[in-house]
Write an enzyme that holds these catalytic residues in place. Structure first.
Site, PDB file in Angstrom:
ATOM      1  N   LYS A  90      14.729   7.980  33.619  1.00  0.00           N
ATOM      2  CA  LYS A  90      16.149   7.591  33.562  1.00  0.00           C
ATOM      3  C   LYS A  90      16.896   8.179  34.752  1.00  0.00           C
ATOM      4  CE  LYS A  90      18.421  11.593  32.399  1.00  0.00           C
ATOM      5  NZ  LYS A  90      18.703  12.396  33.534  1.00  0.00           N
ATOM      6  N   ASP A 102      17.786  14.425  25.869  1.00  0.00           N
ATOM      7  CA  ASP A 102      17.538  13.116  26.491  1.00  0.00           C
ATOM      8  C   ASP A 102      16.499  12.281  25.743  1.00  0.00           C
ATOM      9  OD1 ASP A 102      19.271  13.498  28.617  1.00  0.00           O
ATOM     10  OD2 ASP A 102      17.732  14.362  29.915  1.00  0.00           O
TER      11      ASP A 102
HETATM   12  O1  C5P Z   1      18.276  19.465  25.495  1.00  0.00           O
HETATM   13  P1  C5P Z   1      17.415  19.983  26.594  1.00  0.00           P
HETATM   14  O2  C5P Z   1      16.384  20.965  26.117  1.00  0.00           O
HETATM   15  O3  C5P Z   1      16.819  18.901  27.434  1.00  0.00           O
HETATM   16  O4  C5P Z   1      18.388  20.774  27.566  1.00  0.00           O
HETATM   17  C1  C5P Z   1      17.911  21.657  28.544  1.00  0.00           C
HETATM   18  C2  C5P Z   1      18.978  22.671  28.873  1.00  0.00           C
HETATM   19  O5  C5P Z   1      20.092  22.051  29.521  1.00  0.00           O
HETATM   20  C3  C5P Z   1      19.583  23.368  27.667  1.00  0.00           C
HETATM   21  O6  C5P Z   1      18.825  24.487  27.300  1.00  0.00           O
HETATM   22  C4  C5P Z   1      20.961  23.764  28.181  1.00  0.00           C
HETATM   23  O7  C5P Z   1      20.876  24.918  28.976  1.00  0.00           O
HETATM   24  C5  C5P Z   1      21.315  22.598  29.109  1.00  0.00           C
HETATM   25  N1  C5P Z   1      22.110  21.561  28.411  1.00  0.00           N
HETATM   26  C6  C5P Z   1      23.427  21.844  28.069  1.00  0.00           C
HETATM   27  N2  C5P Z   1      24.151  20.873  27.416  1.00  0.00           N
HETATM   28  C7  C5P Z   1      23.607  19.665  27.129  1.00  0.00           C
HETATM   29  C8  C5P Z   1      22.279  19.387  27.489  1.00  0.00           C
HETATM   30  C9  C5P Z   1      21.543  20.361  28.131  1.00  0.00           C
HETATM   31  O8  C5P Z   1      23.949  22.918  28.323  1.00  0.00           O
HETATM   32  N3  C5P Z   1      24.346  18.757  26.506  1.00  0.00           N
END
Ligand code: C5P
Length: 317
Positions: free
Chosen positions: A11, A141
């Site tokens: 994406k 995601d």
């Molecule tokens: O959700 P995911 O594990 O892919 O996100 C990776 C990191 O990105 C999270 O640990 C956080 O630090 C940051 N993040 C965030 N807010 C979001 C998505 C991701 O702060 N909405």
């Protein structure tokens, strides 16, 4: 024993706005996400062991719990223990084409493919929404990657509203091979620098969500106004990533010299893309970029917008 081969597209972000700090430690976001046809191939089959095994053609990709695809399989074994007992372990082979730590959701889309693949392997018959709810337990995601296409994503990124498909748009993706950006770092750096701009109240967040739904980018997508889409590309994370990584900023500045609709960093980087309207134009931009930045560690790909998320490539009985 049956096996499935799935295609897991990457994406890009057409828009990423950081709205506030959520009580769960994540950021409240307003995004526009788009699937592109640069895709990993994810093969799944049941194995006679009681283990989850990950094979990958890229030795730098971990094969244990650090890999989100592994955690996706583990989640399914926890959610459906009777199927795990009946069908046995799962063997997953990842054929990587999407670069890692590139802001292209490479790990998330592999995890989404594992959820869809195990649903097929175990004849679970889960709905897309059920698969997306499972995906949200793994990463922000993953739910988008299950369905793909073009969508507004709010909340942590897991609240989705599909938009009309965009066709005949291409991107030239540019990424330095040895220059990953950590997503955790990018969001932390943004919090440190821009905390005073965060909207504190849930009511303000709702207004930002409403603003994107009725705003100019969604109107441009609805009208398939490619020029307006190019002008409206936006990513708040550029404000922290570019000063820290001038080479990434330079990619966007170089793209700007060429005849393109627009250019943007995807997610937390390190990929920067240029948006164009044809394959021929994309090839020209790729060549111009190669000449302008003659660095053997700069990778360039051409990819087309696609309206699908995870899809079945083949089944072997
Ligand atoms: O959700 P995911 O594990 O892919 O996100 C990776 C990191 O990105 C999270 O640990 C956080 O630090 C940051 N993040 C965030 N807010 C979001 C998505 C991701 O702060 N909405």
């Amino acid at each position: 024993m049956r096996s499935y081969s799935l295609l897991a597209p990457a994406k890009i972000n057409l828009y990423l706005e950081i709205v506030g700090d959520r009580p769960d430690g994540y950021h409240e976001l307003v995004m526009l996400l788009q699937s592109i046809d640069l895709a990993d191939q994810v093969d799944l089959r049941s194995s006679s062991t009681d283990k989850i095994l990950i094979h990958c053609d890229n030795p730098n990709i971990p094969s244990g719990k650090e890999n989100l695809a592994y955690r996706a399989a583990e989640l399914m074994t926890r959610q459906f223990p009777e199927c795990f007992a009946r069908y046995g372990g799962i063997e997953i082979t990842l054929h990587k084409h999407i670069p890692a730590e590139a802001g292209l959701a490479g790990g998330s889309t592999d995890a989404a493919a594992v959820l869809v693949g195990i649903d097929l392997l175990w004849d679970l018959g889960l709905t897309q929404i059920e698969l997306q709810d499972l995906g949200a337990m793994l990463g922000s995601d993953v739910p988008f990657c299950v369905a793909g296409g073009t969508a507004i994503a709010t909340g942590r990124g897991e609240q989705l509203n599909p938009l009309p498909d965009l066709e005949n748009l291409y991107v030239v993706l540019a990424k330095y091979r040895n220059l990953p950006v950590s997503t955790v770092w990018a969001y932390q750096a943004y919090r440190q620098r821009y905390y005073d701009t965060y909207l504190p109240a849930e009511a303000d967040w709702q207004a930002r969500r409403q603003h994107i739904h009725s705003g100019p980018m969604v109107a441009a997508i609805a009208h398939r106004d490619h020029v307006a889409i190019g002008h409206l590309l936006h990513n708040d994370l550029e404000k922290v990533v570019f000063p820290e990584f001038p080479k990434i900023a330079h990619l966007r500045d170089t793209f700007k010299h060429f005849d393109i609709l627009g250019t943007l960093m995807s997610g937390s980087g390190s990929t920067v893309f240029a948006l164009v309207e044809s394959q021929t134009q994309a090839q020209q931009i790729q060549q111009q970029m190669q000449t302008a930045i003659a660095d053997p560690t700069l990778d360039l790909w051409i990819s087309k917008f696609t309206n699908t998320g995870i899809r079945l490539a083949s089944t072997v009985n």
